[in-house]
Design a protein around this motif. Structure first.
Motif: not given
Length: 84
Positions: A1-14, A16-21
């Protein structure tokens, strides 16, 4: 569930957030699971979303025998189920 700090701002992070929402990724215990089939453009893109970090999906995805997706794609006669 946790993400790597470097993951913030990546398109995959965005993504992931959409898929959760939208309920495609739902929390089950201490991890997320897919509640429905989700298509990705690449094995690495799918792996990034699942792991919460940049990754190489060709080497991270493995079947139950431990063979990577890369190994399986070079050996099309091998039949297996790919898992993380």
């Amino acid at each position: 569930m946790e993400i790597a700090p470097s993951f913030n701002g990546m398109s995959a992070h965005k993504r992931r957030e959409v898929l959760i929402a939208d309920g495609s990724l739902v929390q089950e215990g201490s991890c997320y699971i897919f509640s429905k089939d989700v298509e990705f453009d690449s094995p690495s893109g799918a792996c990034d979303v699942v792991l919460g970090r940049a990754s190489n999906g060709w080497t991270e995805w493995k079947d139950v025998q431990g063979m990577t997706l890369d190994e399986l794609m070079r050996k099309p006669d091998v039949t297996s189920t790919v898992t993380t």
